[in-house]
Design a protein around this motif. Structure first.
Motif, PDB file in Angstrom:
ATOM      1  N   PHE A 111       0.832  -1.207   0.000  1.00 45.86           N
ATOM      2  CA  PHE A 111       0.000   0.000   0.000  1.00 45.86           C
ATOM      3  C   PHE A 111       0.865   1.254   0.000  1.00 45.86           C
ATOM      4  CE2 PHE A 111      -2.017   3.472   2.310  1.00 45.86           C
ATOM      5  CZ  PHE A 111      -3.130   3.693   1.495  1.00 45.86           C
ATOM      6  N   MET A 112       1.908   1.267   0.800  1.00 49.59           N
ATOM      7  CA  MET A 112       2.773   2.446   0.875  1.00 49.59           C
ATOM      8  C   MET A 112       3.498   2.684  -0.454  1.00 49.59           C
ATOM      9  SD  MET A 112       2.004   3.690   3.732  1.00 49.59           S
ATOM     10  CE  MET A 112       3.139   5.042   3.751  1.00 49.59           C
ATOM     11  N   ARG A 113       3.869   1.627  -1.172  1.00 49.66           N
ATOM     12  CA  ARG A 113       4.482   1.799  -2.495  1.00 49.66           C
ATOM     13  C   ARG A 113       3.503   2.476  -3.450  1.00 49.66           C
ATOM     14  NH1 ARG A 113       6.656  -3.163  -1.336  1.00 49.66           N
ATOM     15  NH2 ARG A 113       5.086  -4.314  -2.514  1.00 49.66           N
ATOM     16  N   GLU A 114       2.250   2.108  -3.339  1.00 49.61           N
ATOM     17  CA  GLU A 114       1.231   2.713  -4.196  1.00 49.61           C
ATOM     18  C   GLU A 114       0.905   4.145  -3.762  1.00 49.61           C
ATOM     19  OE1 GLU A 114      -3.346   1.923  -5.688  1.00 49.61           O
ATOM     20  OE2 GLU A 114      -2.375   0.416  -4.418  1.00 49.61           O
ATOM     21  N   ALA A 115       0.799   4.373  -2.476  1.00 48.75           N
ATOM     22  CA  ALA A 115       0.439   5.699  -1.968  1.00 48.75           C
ATOM     23  C   ALA A 115       1.571   6.710  -2.124  1.00 48.75           C
ATOM     24  CB  ALA A 115       0.027   5.602  -0.497  1.00 48.75           C
ATOM     25  N   LEU A 116       2.812   6.234  -2.056  1.00 48.44           N
ATOM     26  CA  LEU A 116       3.988   7.117  -2.142  1.00 48.44           C
ATOM     27  C   LEU A 116       4.963   6.595  -3.201  1.00 48.44           C
ATOM     28  CD1 LEU A 116       4.599   7.597   1.696  1.00 48.44           C
ATOM     29  CD2 LEU A 116       3.623   9.282   0.101  1.00 48.44           C
TER      30      LEU A 116
END
Length: 173
Positions: A111-116
């Protein structure tokens, strides 16, 4: 267990509530700790399914998913507050179990790779750790008192706003 607390939680009482003999219970669970471990593990699996279902929904923007996750998690923490007291005995036994955290961490990392997408792995890791630690700690603390649905929603919205502002600021760096 939720009405009487961990002190009155015994294998004999579990067997009685389950309608089986203590001997039958011991065929599946050798002691009280193994029962508590199973209950704690089941709760973590349930939370991981919740996390996965929300965070992996690619049809919604990341910050919308994060808002949904915060609300669902805070509501879940409030619903589980009574059980958590009884399960607190099991938490130290489960804390280092690989299955306890690994799956949730992988979901959060994705999720963090996608969000940032434009930030470094180190920034994403720090942000993910900060959000999950804050969510878990604050959720536990907030849920220690009975909460009305409107209060849960207000609190979750404020927390989601805080996380959203943080991620937006990281994305602009």
């Amino acid at each position: 267990m939720t009405k009487e607390g961990a002190q009155r939680f015994t294998t004999a009482r579990v067997a009685e509530k389950a309608g089986v003999s203590v001997g039958s219970l011991y065929q599946y669970f050798p002691n009280k700790a193994s029962i508590l471990f199973r209950l704690q593990s089941d709760e973590w699996r349930q939370t991981t399914r919740l996390l996965r279902g929300i965070l992996e929904d690619a049809t919604r923007p990341p910050l919308d998913r994060l808002r949904s996750l915060v609300y669902a998690f805070i509501r879940s923490e409030c619903e589980e507050a009574a059980v958590r007291v009884a399960l607190s005995d099991a938490a130290p036994l489960c804390r280092d179990a690989p299955e306890a955290r690994a799956s949730g961490e992988r979901i959060a990392e994705a999720f963090m790779r996608e969000a940032l997408p434009k930030t470094s792995d180190a920034v994403r890791a720090t942000a993910g750790d900060l959000i999950t630690t804050t969510l878990s700690t604050v959720g536990k603390d907030f849920s220690e008192s009975p909460r009305a649905p409107a209060e849960i929603a207000t609190y979750a919205d404020a927390m989601a706003d805080m996380f959203g502002a943080y991620l937006k600021s990281l994305g602009k760096r």
